[in-house]
Every structure is written in structure tokens, then in C-alpha cells.
Write a protein that holds these residues in place. Structure first.
Motif, PDB file in Angstrom:
ATOM      1  N   SER A  99       0.825  -1.203   0.000  1.00 50.22           N
ATOM      2  CA  SER A  99       0.000   0.000   0.000  1.00 50.22           C
ATOM      3  C   SER A  99       0.869   1.266   0.000  1.00 50.22           C
ATOM      4  O   SER A  99       0.579   2.224  -0.731  1.00 50.22           O
ATOM      5  CB  SER A  99      -0.921  -0.010   1.218  1.00 50.22           C
ATOM      6  N   GLU A 100       1.933   1.272   0.800  1.00 46.49           N
ATOM      7  CA  GLU A 100       2.828   2.431   0.860  1.00 46.49           C
ATOM      8  C   GLU A 100       3.545   2.641  -0.482  1.00 46.49           C
ATOM      9  O   GLU A 100       3.684   3.780  -0.935  1.00 46.49           O
ATOM     10  CB  GLU A 100       3.855   2.258   1.975  1.00 46.49           C
ATOM     11  N   ILE A 101       3.979   1.564  -1.096  1.00 43.45           N
ATOM     12  CA  ILE A 101       4.659   1.665  -2.394  1.00 43.45           C
ATOM     13  C   ILE A 101       3.689   2.199  -3.451  1.00 43.45           C
ATOM     14  O   ILE A 101       4.038   3.098  -4.230  1.00 43.45           O
ATOM     15  CB  ILE A 101       5.259   0.307  -2.805  1.00 43.45           C
ATOM     16  N   ASN A 102       2.480   1.674  -3.462  1.00 44.45           N
ATOM     17  CA  ASN A 102       1.473   2.166  -4.410  1.00 44.45           C
ATOM     18  C   ASN A 102       1.150   3.633  -4.160  1.00 44.45           C
ATOM     19  O   ASN A 102       0.951   4.410  -5.109  1.00 44.45           O
ATOM     20  CB  ASN A 102       0.200   1.323  -4.341  1.00 44.45           C
ATOM     21  N   SER A 103       1.102   4.028  -2.909  1.00 46.03           N
ATOM     22  CA  SER A 103       0.839   5.415  -2.555  1.00 46.03           C
ATOM     23  C   SER A 103       1.941   6.336  -3.088  1.00 46.03           C
ATOM     24  O   SER A 103       1.656   7.429  -3.594  1.00 46.03           O
ATOM     25  CB  SER A 103       0.731   5.546  -1.037  1.00 46.03           C
ATOM     26  N   ILE A 104       3.176   5.897  -2.994  1.00 46.13           N
ATOM     27  CA  ILE A 104       4.290   6.686  -3.524  1.00 46.13           C
ATOM     28  C   ILE A 104       4.176   6.810  -5.039  1.00 46.13           C
ATOM     29  O   ILE A 104       4.408   7.886  -5.594  1.00 46.13           O
ATOM     30  CB  ILE A 104       5.644   6.076  -3.101  1.00 46.13           C
ATOM     31  N   ASP A 105       3.809   5.721  -5.707  1.00 46.72           N
ATOM     32  CA  ASP A 105       3.634   5.770  -7.160  1.00 46.72           C
ATOM     33  C   ASP A 105       2.567   6.801  -7.552  1.00 46.72           C
ATOM     34  O   ASP A 105       2.733   7.546  -8.526  1.00 46.72           O
ATOM     35  CB  ASP A 105       3.272   4.392  -7.713  1.00 46.72           C
ATOM     36  N   VAL A 106       1.497   6.868  -6.787  1.00 48.13           N
ATOM     37  CA  VAL A 106       0.439   7.848  -7.049  1.00 48.13           C
ATOM     38  C   VAL A 106       0.975   9.262  -6.833  1.00 48.13           C
ATOM     39  O   VAL A 106       0.714  10.167  -7.636  1.00 48.13           O
ATOM     40  CB  VAL A 106      -0.793   7.575  -6.146  1.00 48.13           C
ATOM     41  N   LYS A 107       1.762   9.450  -5.773  1.00 48.76           N
ATOM     42  CA  LYS A 107       2.335  10.773  -5.494  1.00 48.76           C
ATOM     43  C   LYS A 107       3.273  11.211  -6.618  1.00 48.76           C
ATOM     44  O   LYS A 107       3.302  12.385  -6.984  1.00 48.76           O
ATOM     45  CB  LYS A 107       3.077  10.763  -4.165  1.00 48.76           C
ATOM     46  N   ILE A 108       4.033  10.281  -7.168  1.00 51.30           N
ATOM     47  CA  ILE A 108       4.920  10.598  -8.283  1.00 51.30           C
ATOM     48  C   ILE A 108       4.101  11.069  -9.480  1.00 51.30           C
ATOM     49  O   ILE A 108       4.428  12.069 -10.125  1.00 51.30           O
ATOM     50  CB  ILE A 108       5.819   9.398  -8.647  1.00 51.30           C
ATOM     51  N   SER A 109       3.032  10.368  -9.756  1.00 54.59           N
ATOM     52  CA  SER A 109       2.149  10.759 -10.863  1.00 54.59           C
ATOM     53  C   SER A 109       1.533  12.127 -10.603  1.00 54.59           C
ATOM     54  O   SER A 109       1.436  12.960 -11.517  1.00 54.59           O
ATOM     55  CB  SER A 109       1.059   9.705 -11.039  1.00 54.59           C
ATOM     56  N   GLU A 110       1.134  12.385  -9.378  1.00 53.16           N
ATOM     57  CA  GLU A 110       0.559  13.681  -9.022  1.00 53.16           C
ATOM     58  C   GLU A 110       1.588  14.805  -9.184  1.00 53.16           C
ATOM     59  O   GLU A 110       1.254  15.900  -9.635  1.00 53.16           O
ATOM     60  CB  GLU A 110       0.028  13.656  -7.591  1.00 53.16           C
ATOM     61  N   GLU A 111       2.835  14.534  -8.811  1.00 51.11           N
ATOM     62  CA  GLU A 111       3.901  15.528  -8.979  1.00 51.11           C
ATOM     63  C   GLU A 111       4.105  15.865 -10.453  1.00 51.11           C
ATOM     64  O   GLU A 111       4.327  17.016 -10.808  1.00 51.11           O
ATOM     65  CB  GLU A 111       5.217  15.047  -8.364  1.00 51.11           C
ATOM     66  N   LYS A 112       4.033  14.842 -11.303  1.00 45.77           N
ATOM     67  CA  LYS A 112       4.195  15.065 -12.743  1.00 45.77           C
ATOM     68  C   LYS A 112       3.072  15.950 -13.275  1.00 45.77           C
ATOM     69  O   LYS A 112       3.318  16.885 -14.040  1.00 45.77           O
ATOM     70  CB  LYS A 112       4.223  13.725 -13.474  1.00 45.77           C
ATOM     71  N   GLN A 113       1.842  15.660 -12.867  1.00 44.43           N
ATOM     72  CA  GLN A 113       0.710  16.475 -13.291  1.00 44.43           C
ATOM     73  C   GLN A 113       0.859  17.911 -12.796  1.00 44.43           C
ATOM     74  O   GLN A 113       0.601  18.865 -13.543  1.00 44.43           O
ATOM     75  CB  GLN A 113      -0.599  15.878 -12.766  1.00 44.43           C
ATOM     76  N   LYS A 114       1.278  18.067 -11.555  1.00 44.33           N
ATOM     77  CA  LYS A 114       1.479  19.398 -10.965  1.00 44.33           C
ATOM     78  C   LYS A 114       2.555  20.164 -11.745  1.00 44.33           C
ATOM     79  O   LYS A 114       2.404  21.355 -12.019  1.00 44.33           O
ATOM     80  CB  LYS A 114       1.884  19.222  -9.500  1.00 44.33           C
ATOM     81  N   TYR A 116       3.487  19.745 -14.971  1.00 42.43           N
ATOM     82  CA  TYR A 116       2.986  20.173 -16.273  1.00 42.43           C
ATOM     83  C   TYR A 116       1.988  21.325 -16.146  1.00 42.43           C
ATOM     84  O   TYR A 116       1.990  22.241 -16.966  1.00 42.43           O
ATOM     85  CB  TYR A 116       2.377  19.008 -17.045  1.00 42.43           C
ATOM     86  N   ARG A 117       1.162  21.308 -15.106  1.00 37.01           N
ATOM     87  CA  ARG A 117       0.239  22.431 -14.892  1.00 37.01           C
ATOM     88  C   ARG A 117       1.005  23.719 -14.590  1.00 37.01           C
ATOM     89  O   ARG A 117       0.629  24.796 -15.050  1.00 37.01           O
ATOM     90  CB  ARG A 117      -0.738  22.114 -13.751  1.00 37.01           C
ATOM     91  N   SER A 118       2.097  23.591 -13.834  1.00 35.54           N
ATOM     92  CA  SER A 118       2.884  24.784 -13.491  1.00 35.54           C
ATOM     93  C   SER A 118       3.554  25.394 -14.721  1.00 35.54           C
ATOM     94  O   SER A 118       3.847  26.592 -14.744  1.00 35.54           O
ATOM     95  CB  SER A 118       3.937  24.450 -12.432  1.00 35.54           C
ATOM     96  N   LEU A 119       3.786  24.578 -15.727  1.00 32.02           N
ATOM     97  CA  LEU A 119       4.421  25.082 -16.946  1.00 32.02           C
ATOM     98  C   LEU A 119       3.499  25.985 -17.758  1.00 32.02           C
ATOM     99  O   LEU A 119       3.970  26.733 -18.613  1.00 32.02           O
ATOM    100  CB  LEU A 119       4.904  23.921 -17.818  1.00 32.02           C
ATOM    101  N   GLU A 120       2.218  25.922 -17.468  1.00 28.18           N
ATOM    102  CA  GLU A 120       1.259  26.764 -18.190  1.00 28.18           C
ATOM    103  C   GLU A 120       1.529  28.245 -17.964  1.00 28.18           C
ATOM    104  O   GLU A 120       1.093  29.078 -18.744  1.00 28.18           O
ATOM    105  CB  GLU A 120      -0.172  26.395 -17.796  1.00 28.18           C
ATOM    106  N   GLU A 121       2.300  28.572 -16.904  1.00 32.38           N
ATOM    107  CA  GLU A 121       2.679  29.957 -16.639  1.00 32.38           C
ATOM    108  C   GLU A 121       3.767  30.430 -17.613  1.00 32.38           C
ATOM    109  O   GLU A 121       3.951  31.626 -17.795  1.00 32.38           O
ATOM    110  CB  GLU A 121       3.223  30.094 -15.214  1.00 32.38           C
ATOM    111  N   ILE A 122       4.487  29.476 -18.203  1.00 29.36           N
ATOM    112  CA  ILE A 122       5.637  29.793 -19.046  1.00 29.36           C
ATOM    113  C   ILE A 122       5.397  29.429 -20.508  1.00 29.36           C
ATOM    114  O   ILE A 122       5.786  30.168 -21.412  1.00 29.36           O
ATOM    115  CB  ILE A 122       6.887  29.025 -18.558  1.00 29.36           C
TER     116      ILE A 122
END
Length: 151
Positions: A99-114, A116-122
Motif C-alpha cells: 500500500s505504501e509503495i502504491n501510494s508513492i507511485d500515485v504521489k509521483i504521478s501527481e507531482e508530474k501532473q502538478k 505540467y500544470r505549473s508550466l502553463e505559466e511559461i
């Protein structure tokens, strides 16, 4: 644009010239790979100096967060491996670790989405799309070259 490119190339030479890092061939190759990737990104996205600074600041922040998560994941997998070698029959432990490993994988995916969204400023949306395609093809091509070289 040319100033940024020269700065990246020169910083690559400075890194290459440091004796401690020359001892670590893998580190040298990684740095060369990074410098080439940066130069290509600047070229493909046609970033001016200000945009490049802002882009790479966001990218470095994203990569640092992901690196922390990957280290934590790596440690959890090591612990899991040790418990498997000990033939520890504690299923609750395994469920929690998975469960902890899967949770980290989700956080990594969330960081990637965050990121790409932050790049919309540039960047424009089509430029973010170019970046996604570039990252995929660049890493794929580099992996292929490394595999051919090792044969």
C-alpha cells in the motif's frame, strides 16, 4: 538563445573537469546526458533566457520532489525484499508495504501532473505537448543507444 546554449556547454566542461567526478564515469555520462537534454529542450521550445531560467527552476523542483519519493520507494522495496528473504509470513506487513509503495507511485504521478500544470505559466499548451513528446523520444533513443553500446 546562443548565450544560454554556450552557458550550458561551458557548465558541462566545468563539471567534466572536476577531478572528483572524473572518477565516477557513470556520473560524467549522466551529466553529459543532462546537458544535451537541456540544450535540446531550449532549442525545441525556443526558450529565451528568462523562460529557460523559469522552466529549469520548475523542472529542478519537480525532479527533486520525485527523487525524494523514489528514494523512499527504493527503501521500502529493500525492506520488502529483506522480509521476503527472511520468509517472514506476516501478511499484514506485506499489505502495508504494498500500500505504501502504491501510494508513492500515485504521489509521483501527481507531482508530474502538478509540474505540467505549473508550466502553463511559461509555455503554451502546444509547447508542453512538444516537451512531453521530446522527453519520451529523447529518453527512449538514449536508452537504445546505451543498449547498443553495451553489446
Amino acid at each position: 538563445m546562443k548565450k544560454i546554449f554556450m552557458l550550458i556547454v561551458l557548465s558541462g566542461f566545468v563539471i567534466y573537469a572536476q577531478p572528483e567526478r572524473q572518477q565516477r564515469k557513470g556520473w560524467e555520462e549522466y551529466k553529459k546526458f543532462e546537458q544535451l537534454e537541456k540544450a535540446k529542450i531550449i532549442e525545441i521550445l525556443d526558450l529565451n533566457e528568462e523562460e529557460a531560467v523559469r522552466f529549469f527552476a520548475k523542472r529542478n523542483e519537480y525532479r527533486n520532489e520525485v527523487r525524494k519519493l523514489l528514494e523512499k520507494r527504493k527503501e521500502l522495496v529493500r525492506e520488502l525484499e529483506e522480509n521476503l528473504e527472511k520468509k517472514n509470513p506476516d501478511n499484514n506487513y506485506y499489505k502495508k508495504a504494498i500500500s505504501e509503495i502504491n501510494s508513492i507511485d500515485v504521489k509521483i504521478s501527481e507531482e508530474k501532473q502538478k509540474f505540467y500544470r505549473s508550466l502553463e505559466e511559461i509555455l503554451e499548451t502546444n509547447e508542453i505537448a512538444k516537451l512531453i513528446v521530446f522527453e519520451y523520444t529523447f529518453r527512449r533513443d538514449m536508452a537504445r543507444k546505451l543498449m547498443k553500446r553495451d553489446r
